[in-house]
Design an enzyme around this catalytic site. Structure first.
Site, PDB file in Angstrom:
ATOM      1  N   ASP A  36      -8.626 -60.990  17.918  1.00 15.06           N
ATOM      2  CA  ASP A  36      -9.016 -61.726  19.121  1.00 15.06           C
ATOM      3  C   ASP A  36      -9.967 -60.927  20.019  1.00 15.06           C
ATOM      4  O   ASP A  36      -9.626 -60.564  21.153  1.00 15.06           O
ATOM      5  CB  ASP A  36      -7.763 -62.135  19.917  1.00 15.06           C
ATOM      6  CG  ASP A  36      -6.807 -62.971  19.093  1.00 15.06           C
ATOM      7  OD1 ASP A  36      -7.283 -63.761  18.253  1.00 15.06           O
ATOM      8  OD2 ASP A  36      -5.582 -62.832  19.277  1.00 15.06           O
ATOM      9  N   GLU A  60      -9.727 -76.390  17.940  1.00 17.17           N
ATOM     10  CA  GLU A  60      -8.373 -75.903  17.662  1.00 17.17           C
ATOM     11  C   GLU A  60      -7.859 -75.004  18.781  1.00 17.17           C
ATOM     12  O   GLU A  60      -6.808 -75.259  19.359  1.00 17.17           O
ATOM     13  CB  GLU A  60      -8.369 -75.129  16.327  1.00 17.17           C
ATOM     14  CG  GLU A  60      -7.018 -74.563  15.925  1.00 17.17           C
ATOM     15  CD  GLU A  60      -6.051 -75.632  15.434  1.00 17.17           C
ATOM     16  OE1 GLU A  60      -6.510 -76.733  15.088  1.00 17.17           O
ATOM     17  OE2 GLU A  60      -4.833 -75.366  15.408  1.00 17.17           O
ATOM     18  N   GLU A  85     -15.842 -37.474  22.106  1.00 14.79           N
ATOM     19  CA  GLU A  85     -14.407 -37.621  21.870  1.00 14.79           C
ATOM     20  C   GLU A  85     -14.168 -37.776  20.369  1.00 14.79           C
ATOM     21  O   GLU A  85     -14.917 -38.469  19.689  1.00 14.79           O
ATOM     22  CB  GLU A  85     -13.871 -38.839  22.618  1.00 14.79           C
ATOM     23  CG  GLU A  85     -14.048 -38.765  24.124  1.00 14.79           C
ATOM     24  CD  GLU A  85     -13.415 -37.516  24.733  1.00 14.79           C
ATOM     25  OE1 GLU A  85     -12.295 -37.168  24.322  1.00 14.79           O
ATOM     26  OE2 GLU A  85     -14.052 -36.888  25.600  1.00 14.79           O
ATOM     27  N   GLU A  95     -12.054 -39.476  19.070  1.00 10.46           N
ATOM     28  CA  GLU A  95     -11.736 -40.891  18.830  1.00 10.46           C
ATOM     29  C   GLU A  95     -12.965 -41.785  18.968  1.00 10.46           C
ATOM     30  O   GLU A  95     -12.828 -43.010  19.079  1.00 10.46           O
ATOM     31  CB  GLU A  95     -10.594 -41.351  19.733  1.00 10.46           C
ATOM     32  CG  GLU A  95     -10.873 -41.305  21.224  1.00 10.46           C
ATOM     33  CD  GLU A  95     -10.615 -39.945  21.883  1.00 10.46           C
ATOM     34  OE1 GLU A  95     -10.455 -38.961  21.145  1.00 10.46           O
ATOM     35  OE2 GLU A  95     -10.597 -39.876  23.116  1.00 10.46           O
TER      36      GLU A  95
HETATM   37  O1  FUB Z   1      -3.631 -63.671  18.077  1.00  8.07           O
HETATM   38  C1  FUB Z   1      -2.760 -64.745  18.296  1.00  8.07           C
HETATM   39  C2  FUB Z   1      -3.514 -66.042  18.213  1.00  8.07           C
HETATM   40  O2  FUB Z   1      -4.180 -66.170  16.983  1.00  8.07           O
HETATM   41  C3  FUB Z   1      -4.600 -66.181  19.225  1.00  8.07           C
HETATM   42  O3  FUB Z   1      -4.145 -66.465  20.515  1.00  8.07           O
HETATM   43  C4  FUB Z   1      -5.402 -67.262  18.587  1.00  8.07           C
HETATM   44  O4  FUB Z   1      -6.695 -67.431  19.110  1.00  8.07           O
HETATM   45  C5  FUB Z   1      -5.424 -66.831  17.144  1.00  8.07           C
HETATM   46  O5  FUB Z   1      -6.437 -65.908  16.908  1.00  8.07           O
END
Ligand code: FUB
Length: 607
Positions: A44, A218, A337, A339
């Protein structure tokens, strides 16, 4: 993401170490720069641009998950789109005392010097998904709960926040519906009530075979504005999802479906978009299941560079392992760094006892790749901050591959603890020009040592310029010809300040430094200056005025490059510097081919 239970998880991993050992044996993965993070699973993506860096916020899929088991968010940053610095976790479920689970897809926006982090989380008392808001004075956190309760709650998820040119902010979210509410200027309250955006097939496309969800929409909206058009890029259909988008003439619609941005690809049944412009280019962030052990619940964030079509439509973007090209180069002569990573194998990151993060859990054969390190005329030594509770090991410095030429090897001793730090230095030879740098770690069995940071020293004694990063105001800088210098905080390439020049009266006027006492006759020098126009699109270059035996000559230290007001451009080049007789004056300066546009410069070096 309603069909998640049907996705087979082919491999449950006991630990990230197990995951990353698997990476080491994949030659394809070892060359890739996507996914961006290899030390944990990330999902995400939510990028923002702040002070010349991209800050990338992600979720964190726990190892071996069989659901969206997510307890914290993570943040990474980069100035070049390939080397990403891990800043750890800026916020987690415990930040919200009222939340019980599901640290899912959030987004950060900046307003009035503060950063607001909108996230979907489960409300313990209702059992429903709600939207919380964190706030911080720093893009890397820590964030605290801004209001101590949900900002909105209707059981739906995936907030995106957009601030329009008139200052009105909008919070959009939703699955299965799509909602918006007008945020107040404090960004933590709203006016009016949540409004549903009509999910029409004209607005969001036609889904087949699902009477209860007739449109493609969605979840995961990402709303922004470009050239007067409002874009909503979202996860479409399920499952698996693809990324589609709609546009509108205003922030609340009416929306028109425009098609596919990213087709279904990449071993994860969800996908999630984040779109930004940075340094004059456009970037599309998404996630997939491309790491070993990856899948629908063990996802990884990746990025592609793209260009809008002339009519403003978004081209179809496909996932690659190469990722986005590097913007400029990385300076190995300033503290880096450990990282900060383009690609790694086997290592993890953790909070360091002396501040920031360190790389740890290093085992024999693990490595870190840093892309495009500009060694210039040559490095002479390497220094690293290390700690080891066992007997240490070695850091091999290799160029252009994990089996590439060894240009130095540093021995790491036992220090008596994993957070008991010492500094080691070793000689380096034959590291000139620009290369991918591999830090390959060797030693006995088990965990060897930790690394906090590293830095090379140059054959010419490091950066000849004083206050090249402009963090000390105008110290060390003068003006070649006419103009007024200023220390700027609003637009910087790195750190918190850049150097401004205005009031130029000729194209050759610019910020300058006297380097007479530092130059060696006949030596080659590599120069790098980040520059940006405050108006116009001037062509800029870095020049050295050399006066010897009463005669002045000019050496072009970098080729000319076009500047813009929209991003930083690196002026970089290698030039041989020589003179006859006695050198009495040598001045490095930034000039333009024509015009007197005001300029900004930052992160300047000559080595
Ligand atoms: O990561 C959890 C859920 O999966 C997210 O809120 C959605 O957008 C999907 O990526």
């Amino acid at each position: 993401m309603t069909g998640e239970t049907s996705v087979p998880i082919t491999r449950i991993l006991a630990s990230a170490v197990t995951v990353l050992c698997a990476i080491a044996i994949s030659p394809v993965a070892a060359r890739a720069d996507n996914p961006i993070v290899q030390t944990v699973y990330t999902a995400d993506p939510a990028p923002i641009v702040h002070n010349g860096r991209v800050y990338l916020y992600t979720g964190h899929d726990e190892d071996g998950s069989t659901y969206f088991t997510m307890r914290e968010w993570r943040v990474y940053s980069s100035a070049d789109m390939v080397n990403w610095t891990d800043h750890g976790s800026p916020m987690n479920l415990a930040t919200f005392s009222w939340a019980s689970a599901d640290a899912w897809a959030g987004q950060v926006v900046s307003r009035n010097g503060r950063f607001y982090y909108y996230v979907p989380i489960k409300n313990r008392s209702t059992g429903r998904m709600a939207i919380g808001v964190g706030v911080s004075d720093s893009p890397t956190g820590p964030f605290r709960d801004a209001i101590g309760r949900p900002l909105v709650e209707n059981g739906e998820i995936d907030p995106t926040v957009f601030i329009d040119d008139d200052g009105q902010a909008y919070l959009y979210w939703g699955n299965p519906n799509l909602w918006y509410v007008r945020l107040n200027a404090d960004m933590t309250s709203f006016s009016g009530s949540a409004t549903q955006i009509p999910l029409t097939t004209a607005g969001f496309g036609t889904r087949s075979g699902n009477a209860s969800r007739p449109t493609l929409y969605e979840e995961g909206p990402w709303v922004y504005k470009r050239n007067g058009t409002y874009y909503n890029v979202f996860a479409a259909e399920c499952c698996s999802e693809f990324i589609g988008y709609s546009t509108a003439p205003g922030p609340t619609g009416p929306w028109t479906y425009r098609g596919t941005v990213m087709p279904r690809q990449g071993s994860s049944f969800t996908n999630h978009a984040g779109v930004i412009d940075f340094n004059g280019n456009s970037y599309f962030f998404y996630h997939n299941g491309a790491l070993p052990g990856g899948g629908g619940y063990t996802r990884s964030v990746a990025v592609e560079r793209f260009a809008y079509n002339a009519n403003g439509t978004i081209p179809t973007i496909t996932m690659t392992t190469a990722g986005a090209p590097q913007v400029g180069t990385l300076d190995p002569y300033i503290r880096q760094e450990a990282e900060t990573i383009a690609w790694s194998s086997g290592v993890e990151t953790e909070a360091a006892g002396e501040g920031g993060m360190n790389v740890g859990f290093i085992e024999n054969g693990d490595y870190i790749k840093v892309k495009g390190a500009a060694f210039g005329a040559g490095a002479t030594s390497f220094t690293a901050r290390v700690a080891s509770a066992t007997s240490g090991g070695r850091i091999e410095l290799r160029l252009d591959g994990v089996s590439g030429t060894v240009v130095g090897t540093c021995t790491v001793p036992a220090t008596g603890g994993w957070q008991t730090w010492t500094t080691v230095t070793c000689p380096v030879s034959a590291a000139t020009g620009t290369h991918d740098l591999y830090l390959r770690f060797t030693g006995g069995s088990g965990n060897l040592f930790n690394v906090n940071w590293w830095q090379f020293a140059g054959g010419g004694g490091g950066n000849l310029l004083t206050n090249g990063d402009a963090e000390s105001g105008t110290t060390g800088w003068g003006v070649f010809g006419s103009g007024t210098l200023s220390s700027e905080t609003g637009t910087v390439h790195g750190g918190s300040r850049s150097l401004g020049i205005s009031g130029r009266t000729a194209s050759w006027n610019g910020p300058s430094q006297n380097v007479t006492s530092q130059l060696t006759n006949g030596r080659s020098y590599t120069t790098s200056v980040w520059a940006r126009a405050q108006s116009g699109t001037p062509s800029a270059k870095v020049t050295l005025a050399l006066t010897a035996n009463g005669t002045t000559g000019y050496v072009q230290l970098t080729p000319a490059a076009t500047l813009s007001t929209g991003g930083w451009t690196q002026l970089t080049g290698t030039a041989s510097v020589s003179w006859s007789g006695t050198l009495t004056g040598a001045t490095l300066y930034v000039e333009t081919a024509a015009g007197t546009d005001a300029l900004l410069v930052d992160d300047a070096s000559m080595r």
